[in-house]
Design a protein around this motif. Sequence first.
Motif, mmCIF file in Angstrom:
data_model
loop_
_atom_site.group_PDB
_atom_site.id
_atom_site.type_symbol
_atom_site.label_atom_id
_atom_site.label_comp_id
_atom_site.label_asym_id
_atom_site.label_seq_id
_atom_site.Cartn_x
_atom_site.Cartn_y
_atom_site.Cartn_z
ATOM 1 N N GLY A 287 49.364 44.800 37.271
ATOM 2 C CA GLY A 287 49.163 45.362 38.607
ATOM 3 C C GLY A 287 47.705 45.555 38.962
ATOM 4 N N SER A 288 46.827 45.267 38.015
ATOM 5 C CA SER A 288 45.393 45.380 38.306
ATOM 6 C C SER A 288 44.615 44.585 37.265
ATOM 7 C CB SER A 288 44.951 46.841 38.270
ATOM 8 O OG SER A 288 45.209 47.367 36.996
ATOM 9 N N GLY A 289 43.394 44.274 37.628
ATOM 10 C CA GLY A 289 42.564 43.477 36.726
ATOM 11 C C GLY A 289 42.207 44.227 35.460
ATOM 12 N N MET A 290 42.141 45.576 35.567
ATOM 13 C CA MET A 290 41.687 46.337 34.404
ATOM 14 C C MET A 290 42.753 46.507 33.323
ATOM 15 S SD MET A 290 43.406 49.332 34.553
ATOM 16 C CE MET A 290 42.596 50.810 33.970
ATOM 17 N N GLN A 291 43.970 46.056 33.637
ATOM 18 C CA GLN A 291 45.070 46.301 32.709
ATOM 19 C C GLN A 291 44.779 45.833 31.273
ATOM 20 O OE1 GLN A 291 48.511 46.463 34.812
ATOM 21 N NE2 GLN A 291 49.858 45.755 33.183
ATOM 22 N N ILE B 92 51.092 41.700 40.665
ATOM 23 C CA ILE B 92 52.264 41.973 41.508
ATOM 24 C C ILE B 92 52.338 43.479 41.686
ATOM 25 C CG2 ILE B 92 54.810 42.000 41.535
ATOM 26 C CD1 ILE B 92 54.170 39.162 41.723
ATOM 27 N N ARG B 93 52.454 43.926 42.924
ATOM 28 C CA ARG B 93 52.684 45.355 43.146
ATOM 29 C C ARG B 93 54.055 45.508 43.803
ATOM 30 N NH1 ARG B 93 46.490 47.609 44.246
ATOM 31 N NH2 ARG B 93 45.951 47.405 42.066
ATOM 32 N N THR B 94 55.019 45.833 42.936
ATOM 33 C CA THR B 94 56.406 45.890 43.397
ATOM 34 C C THR B 94 56.616 47.000 44.410
ATOM 35 O OG1 THR B 94 56.891 47.307 41.551
ATOM 36 C CG2 THR B 94 57.370 44.984 41.271
ATOM 37 N N GLU C 253 45.646 38.625 44.485
ATOM 38 C CA GLU C 253 44.647 38.260 43.483
ATOM 39 C C GLU C 253 43.481 39.224 43.620
ATOM 40 O OE1 GLU C 253 44.464 33.703 42.712
ATOM 41 O OE2 GLU C 253 44.946 34.052 44.810
ATOM 42 N N MET C 254 43.070 39.737 42.476
ATOM 43 C CA MET C 254 42.037 40.762 42.483
ATOM 44 C C MET C 254 40.782 40.217 41.819
ATOM 45 S SD MET C 254 41.794 44.038 43.223
ATOM 46 C CE MET C 254 42.845 45.379 42.721
ATOM 47 N N MET C 255 39.685 40.263 42.569
ATOM 48 C CA MET C 255 38.422 39.825 41.988
ATOM 49 C C MET C 255 37.807 41.053 41.319
ATOM 50 S SD MET C 255 37.107 37.240 44.939
ATOM 51 C CE MET C 255 36.522 38.465 46.038
ATOM 52 N N TRP D 54 40.302 58.366 44.131
ATOM 53 C CA TRP D 54 40.467 58.493 42.681
ATOM 54 C C TRP D 54 41.314 57.304 42.279
ATOM 55 C CZ3 TRP D 54 39.029 61.806 38.730
ATOM 56 C CH2 TRP D 54 39.720 61.653 37.519
ATOM 57 N N TRP D 55 41.011 56.665 41.157
ATOM 58 C CA TRP D 55 41.857 55.548 40.742
ATOM 59 C C TRP D 55 42.239 55.663 39.274
ATOM 60 C CZ3 TRP D 55 43.197 51.421 37.755
ATOM 61 C CH2 TRP D 55 44.167 50.558 38.301
ATOM 62 N N SER D 56 43.530 55.498 39.035
ATOM 63 C CA SER D 56 44.042 55.309 37.679
ATOM 64 C C SER D 56 45.303 54.489 37.874
ATOM 65 C CB SER D 56 44.385 56.647 37.032
ATOM 66 O OG SER D 56 45.659 57.075 37.467
ATOM 67 N N CYS E 282 37.464 46.524 49.120
ATOM 68 C CA CYS E 282 37.169 46.600 47.691
ATOM 69 C C CYS E 282 36.979 48.034 47.222
ATOM 70 C CB CYS E 282 35.980 45.739 47.316
ATOM 71 S SG CYS E 282 34.445 46.295 48.035
ATOM 72 N N ASN E 283 37.059 48.168 45.914
ATOM 73 C CA ASN E 283 37.110 49.473 45.298
ATOM 74 C C ASN E 283 36.196 49.513 44.078
ATOM 75 O OD1 ASN E 283 37.953 51.947 44.440
ATOM 76 N ND2 ASN E 283 40.037 51.329 43.896
ATOM 77 N N ASN E 284 35.194 50.363 44.114
ATOM 78 C CA ASN E 284 34.346 50.569 42.935
ATOM 79 C C ASN E 284 34.871 51.795 42.213
ATOM 80 O OD1 ASN E 284 31.951 48.646 43.474
ATOM 81 N ND2 ASN E 284 32.191 49.770 45.405
ATOM 82 N N VAL E 285 35.476 51.589 41.044
ATOM 83 C CA VAL E 285 35.990 52.739 40.297
ATOM 84 C C VAL E 285 34.969 53.088 39.216
ATOM 85 C CG1 VAL E 285 37.897 53.672 38.944
ATOM 86 C CG2 VAL E 285 38.347 51.882 40.626
ATOM 87 N N PHE E 286 34.602 54.354 39.177
ATOM 88 C CA PHE E 286 33.688 54.795 38.129
ATOM 89 C C PHE E 286 34.522 55.475 37.045
ATOM 90 C CE2 PHE E 286 31.195 54.625 42.104
ATOM 91 C CZ PHE E 286 30.462 53.493 41.759
ATOM 92 N N VAL F 94 32.341 50.838 34.763
ATOM 93 C CA VAL F 94 32.607 50.432 36.144
ATOM 94 C C VAL F 94 33.822 49.511 36.141
ATOM 95 C CG1 VAL F 94 31.770 49.102 38.127
ATOM 96 C CG2 VAL F 94 30.185 50.562 36.853
ATOM 97 N N ASP F 95 34.735 49.742 37.070
ATOM 98 C CA ASP F 95 35.898 48.875 37.244
ATOM 99 C C ASP F 95 35.950 48.537 38.733
ATOM 100 O OD1 ASP F 95 38.471 47.807 37.546
ATOM 101 O OD2 ASP F 95 39.441 49.773 37.438
ATOM 102 N N PHE F 96 35.498 47.335 39.057
ATOM 103 C CA PHE F 96 35.478 46.946 40.468
ATOM 104 C C PHE F 96 36.659 46.031 40.764
ATOM 105 C CE2 PHE F 96 34.655 43.538 43.505
ATOM 106 C CZ PHE F 96 34.298 44.230 44.645
ATOM 107 N N GLY F 97 37.306 46.238 41.893
ATOM 108 C CA GLY F 97 38.372 45.347 42.310
ATOM 109 C C GLY F 97 38.247 45.019 43.782
ATOM 110 N N GLY F 98 38.191 43.740 44.089
ATOM 111 C CA GLY F 98 38.122 43.311 45.487
ATOM 112 C C GLY F 98 39.308 42.403 45.769
HETATM 113 N N1 SER Z 1 41.367 49.042 39.195
HETATM 114 C C1 SER Z 1 40.955 49.143 40.543
HETATM 115 C C2 SER Z 1 42.003 48.635 41.515
HETATM 116 O O1 SER Z 1 42.930 47.977 41.116
HETATM 117 C C3 SER Z 1 39.675 48.381 40.740
HETATM 118 O O2 SER Z 1 39.769 47.153 40.141
HETATM 119 O O3 SER Z 1 41.866 48.890 42.686
#
Ligand code: SER
Length: 614
Positions: A41-45, A69-71, A87-89, A161-163, A213-217, A236-240
Motif C-alpha cells: 500500500g506504500s513504497g515504504m512497506q 493497491i489501496r482497497t 504508482e508511488m514515486m 501525520w503518516w504511518s 506529494c507527501n514528505n514524511v519525516f 525521510v519517506d517521500f511519496g509522490g
Molecule cells: N509513505 C508515505 C505515503 O505513502 C510517503 O511515501 O504517502
Amino acid sequence: MMLTHTKLRDKFAQFWKTKSHKEIPPIPLVPKEDPTTLFTGSGMQQLVPYLLGETHPLGKRLYNIQRGIRTQDIDEVGDNRHTTFFEMMGNWSLGDYFKKEQIVWCWDFLTKEIGLSKSNLFISVFAGTKFIPRDTESISIWKSLGTPQSKIFYYGPDKNWWSRAGIPDNMPVGEPGGITSEVFYEFTQVPHNSKFGPKCHPNCDCGRFLEICNNVFMQYKKEKDGSFSELPNKNVDFGGGLERILAAANENPDVFKIDVLFPIIQKVETLTGKKYGKKFDDTRSMRILSDHIRSAVMLAADGVIPSNKDQGYFLRRLLRRMVRFGKNLGFDKEITVNLVPIVVEIFKKVYKDLPSKQKIIQSLFETEEIKFRNTLNNAQHEVEKFLSRPFSGNKLEEKYAQLAFDLYQSMGYPVEMFIEDVRQRKINLDINKFHTLYKHTFSKHQAVSKEGADKKFKGGLADNSEKTIRYHTATHLLHQALFDVLGNQVRQEGSNITSDRLRFDFSAPKKMSGSELKKVEAIINKKIAEALDVWYKIVPKTEAYKIGARAFFKEKYPEKVKVYFVGGSISSPQTAYSKEFCGGPHVKNTKEIGLVHILKYEKIGSTLYRIYAK
Ligand code: SER
C-alpha cells in the motif's frame, strides 16, 4: 506539451540518481512477509526494518516507483482523483539527509524538473500537539524558498501525520511514523463546492486542491505505553502519486484524463457510444471500469486469482463491479477481453512481463465475468421487484438486510452490489444500521463468512512486536528444517506472520507423514535450544547465491542484498544452519524464540502445503 508517464518516470529516476540515490526494486503487490496487510500500500512497506534502524544493503539514499493497491478507496472511485491501483514515486533517506535537503529537492523536482507553476502550489505542515511540537523547521525552510505565509496551512495528526496505520492512536506497538509536510496543486478552473465547507483549503474534499506529494519525516516509534520514542535515525519517506503529479503537470484536475488511464476510457467510449464527462452516472461508471481493470490486470499479473478469500476476493470484487457498472453503460459482454489489451499496451514498456501474460489473464477474467453476469441478471430482477415497492419507517433497514442476505445465500449476489443498487435509486437507508442487521442475519445463519476479508480490506498491517519478530526467525528455522526433512525440492510460496502465529506456504513433491512433521518440529526446537546467534551480512547478490542463501523466487533482488544467518559466524558463514535473503528484523539469538509447536499442516493445492505454528 503533454507530459507522458514514461517521461515522468525518466525525469524522476534521473533526478534522484544525480543526488546519489540507488534504485530499489519494487516489491510485488502481494507482499511476502507482511501478516495482515493484503496488498502493498506504500513504497515504504519494504523499508520498515530499515526505517527502524537496520542497515540497508544499498545504502542510505534510495528511490523507486512502487505499484500499490489501496482497497479502502474502492468506494471512492468515481470522483476525479481516487483510484484503487496507483504508482508511488518514492525517495528515502535512512538517517542521512533530513528536512532541509528533502524540502528543497522536493520543490526543485516539482517546479524545475516538472515545471509546475509555483503560483498553483500550496503547502501543509504539522500544527503540533501536546506531545509533538509544531514543525517550525519545515515552515522556515518553505519560507526560505519563497513560499508566502498565506500558502502554508497547518493541520493536526489527522492530516499531517503518516504511518501505515494512519493516526498515532491507531498505530500498533513498534510501528514507525512521523509528521508530514505535503504539497497540493490548486486547479483554479475547479470552483469550490460549498457542500464541503464554507471555505476552500488544501485539504478540502471539493476537488479544487489535489495532494500531489507527501514528505514524511519518519522519526518516531510507538511504544507499549502508547507514547512515542525517537527512532535510531531521522528518516525521510517521500511519496509522490504518479497519476496526481501527471494530472497537475498537464493542468487537468481529472486523473482519468492522463495517459495511464485515458486510453481505457476512450475504449469504453468507443464500445458503448457514451461520452465521457457528459452525464455524471456514465462518467462515474467509466472511471470505475478503467480503474478496476488496471488493478485487476496488475493483480493477476502478480499471481492473484479470483477466489473467495483475501487477495483473490478483492480481485473478484473488482471484476464483479466491472460487470455491474458495465451494465449501467449498456456494456453487456466481453468487457474484460476488450479492456485487458489496453492496459497491457499502456504499461508494457514499464512492466515487461505483461504481454506474455495477457492471454491467460483474459481467459481467467472472461470465465469470472460470464459467471457473474448470470448471477447479476437473475438477482437484479429480484432487486428491481423489491426496491420498487414503497417501504418506509423504522423497519426499512431490517427488511433490506433480510433481502440482501437472501440474495447472497440463494444466488451469491454480493451485499456491496445491493448497497450500490440502493444508492442508485437514491433510497434513504441508514447504511450502518443496515450493516449491523446484515451481519447479525449472516452470523445467525452461520454462512461461510467473508467478513474476515472485508475487515482486512480496511488495511491492517504488520506489527513489529517482539512476538512477531520471534516468529519471523522461527520461520527461517522452519524453512531450513523442511529442506532437511523433505530434500531440495521444497520451495517457499509465501509467509504470513502475526503476533499470534506464523504461517508458511511451500510446495513439495509429496505430503509429509506424521513422523516427518514431528521431525520438522523437533529440528526447530533443537536449533532454538542450541542458542544460535542470528546475524546478517550485506553481500553482492551473486555471492549470496554462491553461499547457498535461500531467495524467494517471487521477488526481484537488487545487486546487493542482506543475508540473515542462523548459527555460524562471520569467519565461517558456511557453517550457519540457515541462510536467507531477508531484510529482517530478527531476534539476536534463537533462545529468545521459546518452544515452537506446529498447530496445523494442510494441503492447499496439488503440490502446495501450509503450516501454522505457534
Ligand atoms: N509513505 C508515505 C505515503 O505513502 C510517503 O511515501 O504517502
